[in-house]
Write a protein that holds these residues in place. Structure first.
Motif, PDB file in Angstrom:
ATOM      1  N   ASN A 181      43.128  45.895  39.877  1.00 43.76           N
ATOM      2  CA  ASN A 181      42.956  46.665  40.794  1.00 43.76           C
ATOM      3  C   ASN A 181      41.419  47.434  41.053  1.00 43.76           C
ATOM      4  O   ASN A 181      40.841  46.873  40.342  1.00 43.76           O
ATOM      5  CB  ASN A 181      43.508  48.734  39.793  1.00 43.76           C
ATOM      6  CG  ASN A 181      45.179  48.144  40.159  1.00 43.76           C
ATOM      7  OD1 ASN A 181      45.938  46.861  40.713  1.00 43.76           O
ATOM      8  ND2 ASN A 181      46.156  48.496  39.293  1.00 43.76           N
ATOM      9  N   ASP A 182      41.594  48.311  42.272  1.00 42.87           N
ATOM     10  CA  ASP A 182      39.893  48.961  41.914  1.00 42.87           C
ATOM     11  C   ASP A 182      40.277  50.425  41.914  1.00 42.87           C
ATOM     12  O   ASP A 182      40.706  50.924  43.105  1.00 42.87           O
ATOM     13  CB  ASP A 182      39.240  48.937  43.565  1.00 42.87           C
ATOM     14  CG  ASP A 182      38.008  49.302  43.655  1.00 42.87           C
ATOM     15  OD1 ASP A 182      37.184  49.035  44.610  1.00 42.87           O
ATOM     16  OD2 ASP A 182      37.659  50.343  42.855  1.00 42.87           O
ATOM     17  N   PRO A 183      40.359  51.117  40.743  1.00 40.83           N
ATOM     18  CA  PRO A 183      40.332  52.148  40.368  1.00 40.83           C
ATOM     19  C   PRO A 183      39.366  52.698  41.292  1.00 40.83           C
ATOM     20  O   PRO A 183      40.090  54.318  42.295  1.00 40.83           O
ATOM     21  CB  PRO A 183      39.852  52.917  38.932  1.00 40.83           C
ATOM     22  CG  PRO A 183      39.690  51.466  38.583  1.00 40.83           C
ATOM     23  CD  PRO A 183      39.413  50.077  39.331  1.00 40.83           C
ATOM     24  N   ALA A 184      38.362  53.265  41.718  1.00 33.34           N
ATOM     25  CA  ALA A 184      37.552  53.584  42.554  1.00 33.34           C
ATOM     26  C   ALA A 184      38.048  53.721  43.819  1.00 33.34           C
ATOM     27  O   ALA A 184      37.566  54.898  44.743  1.00 33.34           O
ATOM     28  CB  ALA A 184      35.850  53.002  42.463  1.00 33.34           C
ATOM     29  N   ALA A 185      39.027  52.736  44.384  1.00 34.98           N
ATOM     30  CA  ALA A 185      38.918  52.096  45.937  1.00 34.98           C
ATOM     31  C   ALA A 185      39.903  52.974  45.876  1.00 34.98           C
ATOM     32  O   ALA A 185      40.385  53.305  47.299  1.00 34.98           O
ATOM     33  CB  ALA A 185      39.013  50.717  46.642  1.00 34.98           C
ATOM     34  N   GLY A 186      40.732  53.255  44.873  1.00 31.72           N
ATOM     35  CA  GLY A 186      42.522  53.197  44.637  1.00 31.72           C
ATOM     36  C   GLY A 186      43.064  52.407  45.774  1.00 31.72           C
ATOM     37  O   GLY A 186      44.176  52.961  46.132  1.00 31.72           O
TER      38      GLY A 186
END
Length: 643
Positions: A116-121
């Protein structure tokens, strides 16, 4: 015309060919050829039956070997994964190894892992194995998009037998193009979780439609748990390295922190090596206590003590364990330190360090690292125990399977399989059927499996009940002991019906049926939370049992009276018969016996001394009357007269 000698020679050749095929690990269809060839060669009925039986046994052996190879492969993969976790130096190498093993173990065309990439969602492709499409390898999935996006969003495993035609998932052009270019059809995805946070998804996929069995989902989830531990351990190691880089700017402080970090890394390697060399929980506790200079207690998730060193009994703090579980760190509690032992979000147990009210940051990290190693040890123990329990459960199910009409039971192969598990069916064994509240059946099975290992028996489920096979000549005593101990341990009534002892596998199906009837009788009698065998139920046991032991029942109820009459020439049994026959009236009994009423009273007093003062209570009186009638019938059968 085929002679008898030719037929026998053909049969011998067929058996030799069958053995050669079995030794060469030939497929099932080849194992069937010798029987067909012998039949064509004119083998006699007896020889043909021998060849057919040998063929069936060879197929059983082949299936058993295949199952064992599959289980060995599963265990080897889990141990290999644990070996990779021991290094904790290169996250990419660990993730590639996990993806490779997921593909190998599930036998799929492709396996891959997204993070998962929290910044990009969204979630992006991190590692693949077996992939040939560049577009697929560069995919990014929005939360909730496609199968992987839905797993990442909901933290639940999902499987699709054919993703192209599966409309349960949100299809997008980008995802469908990548999946179609890769040619994927059947897809299974499980979440990667650290604590309560989903960090990615582990996938296994085929280029043909495929239904993923629950066992495959559970196996991939286990690998995902290992991956989560590896990622979290790598994160901790990276934090330690970053701290080392920062501390190197200060001379003295840098050296002190460097020594502490080297100590932590060395301790981690020592602990991990100890686990991989087969160390027990006691060994790990001894090493941790020595490293941190305090007392240590290790408990499982239920609060059962697994090991304790240099400290008295520890009262667990549920609040402390929950705080450590939420934060993923060791926490101080009343002068001690508590660290939750976790595998992803699952609580496996806890560590309690005593005698160290204050911990330096380095020692605190070391204590937390000890929690990770303990999690690895408990996971390995559980994986091995689950594999062993599956083997034992399958054997128990085969042992309790009744013979089908026109069929047969291969008791020889069952005995051989049992002996490989150090279970000797030639000894007396009892079958026990256990039941409890449906919500606690899984815990009951776990406890029964643990007890079976201690007793040298087997445990499993059958007909919605937990079943235990244990070596004993006293099934009633064991049933009562188990009922009381399990009721106390699980906090709910556990009822146990038992039967036996039985010797040899051929008697076990009927013994199981008797144990089940005993359980039903206990429940009907309102004896929930109790344990007994049919022989403990008095005349009910005689009525319900397959092997009616009338002599044994009469001896248990009337034995002292009959022995007294035989040794002294008295008529206590005849007096009891007259007494009950005339409605417990002393006056009518003395008339029937032609004696004085005082004589009847004296005889009944003697009965009370032999059978106990409660002999005339309703329950005991009923048992005595049934035993008297059975005794009279037995005497009538012996001499043709009624006493």
């Amino acid at each position: 015309m085929t002679t008898e000698n030719d037929a026998s020679t053909a049969a011998t050749a067929a058996l030799r060919q069958l053995l050669a095929l079995l030794a060469a690990d030939a497929p099932a269809e080849q194992l069937a050829r010798p029987a067909a060839q012998a039949r064509a060669a004119g083998a006699g009925p007896h020889d043909q039956d021998v060849i057919d039986e040998a063929t069936r046994t060879a197929l059983d052996i082949q299936r058993t070997l295949a199952q064992r190879r599959r289980r060995e492969a599963e265990l080897a993969a889990l141990f290999d994964t644990a070996s990779d976790l021991a290094a904790l130096r290169d996250l990419d190498s660990v993730l590639r190894a996990i993806v490779h093993r997921a593909r190998t173990l599930l036998g799929t065309d492709v396996a891959y892992l997204t993070l998962n990439d929290p910044a990009a969602g969204d979630t992006f492709m991190r590692v693949t194995a077996g992939s040939v499409s560049a577009k697929f390898q560069q995919l990014r999935l929005g939360m909730g998009e496609g199968l992987g996006g839905l797993v990442a969003q909901t933290a639940r495993p999902y499987a699709s037998p054919d993703y192209r035609t599966d409309h349960r998932f949100k299809h997008t052009g980008t995802i469908d193009e990548g999946v179609n270019e890769e040619g994927l059809r059947g897809i299974l995805g499980v979440p990667l979780r650290v604590g309560r946070r989903v960090i990615g998804v582990l996938f296994a996929a085929d280029r043909t439609p495929r239904d993923f069995a629950p066992e495959a989902i559970a196996l991939l989830s286990s690998l995902a748990d290992h991956a989560a531990v590896a990622i979290d351990s790598a994160r901790l190691l990276e934090e330690t390295r970053s701290a080392l880089v920062e501390l190197n700017a200060a001379n003295g402080t840098a050296r002190a922190h460097s020594d502490a970090l080297h100590r932590a890394a060395d301790a981690h390697d020592r602990l991990t090596d100890l686990v991989l060399r087969g160390g027990a929980v006691d060994d790990v506790a001894r090493e941790i206590a020595a490293l941190l200079g305090g007392g240590l207690a290790i408990h499982d998730a239920d609060g059962t003590e697994l090991a304790r060193l240099k400290t008295g009994p520890v009262i667990l703090s549920e609040q402390g364990i929950e705080a450590s579980r939420r934060g993923g760190r060791a926490v101080p509690v009343d002068g001690s330190w508590v660290c939750a032992v976790l595998a992803g979000p699952e609580l496996l147990g806890s560590l309690v360090l005593t005698g160290r009210a204050d911990l330096t940051d380095a020692d605190r990290h070391l204590f937390e690292r000890a929690g990770l190693v303990t999690a690895l040890l408990l996971l390995l123990r559980r994986s091995v125990a689950e594999a062993e329990d599956r083997v034992r459960g399958e054997l128990l199910d085969d042992l309790l399977t009744a013979q089908q009409p026109g069929g047969h039971r291969t008791t020889g192969s069952l005995t051989l399989r049992a002996r490989k598990l150090d279970i000797h069916l030639a000894r007396p064994h009892a079958v026990l059927v256990l039941t409890c509240d449906p919500a606690l059946r899984s815990r009951l099975l776990t406890e029964a499996a643990r007890r079976a290992r201690l007793l040298g028996g087997l445990a499993g489920t059958r007909g919605g009940h937990t079943v235990l096979l244990a070596p004993t000549s006293h099934p009633g005593a064991l049933a009562q002991e188990l009922a009381h101990e399990l009721t106390r341990g699980l906090g709910t009534p556990i009822t146990v019906g038992a039967a036996g002892p039985a010797t040899g596998p051929e008697h076990l199906p009927h013994t199981h049926d008797e144990a089940h009837r005993c359980l039903q009788a206990l429940e009907a009698l309102g004896r929930t939370g109790d344990g007994a065998a049919l022989t403990d139920l008095g005349f009910l046991g005689v009525l319900l049992g397959d092997r009616t032991d009338i002599t044994g029942y009469v001896d248990r109820v009337l034995g002292p009276v009959l022995t007294y009459d035989a040794q002294r020439g008295t008529e206590l049994a005849r007096t009891l018969t007259a007494y009950f026959h005339h409605g417990a009236s002393l006056a009518r009994a003395k008339d029937a016996l032609h004696v004085h009423v005082n004589t009847v009273v004296q005889r009944l007093d003697r009965v009370a001394q032999l059978l106990g003062p409660d002999w005339n209570t309703p329950g005991k009186a009923l048992e005595i009357q049934v035993a008297l009638r059975l005794y009279r019938l037995a005497e009538q059968g012996r001499d043709g007269s009624v006493p």
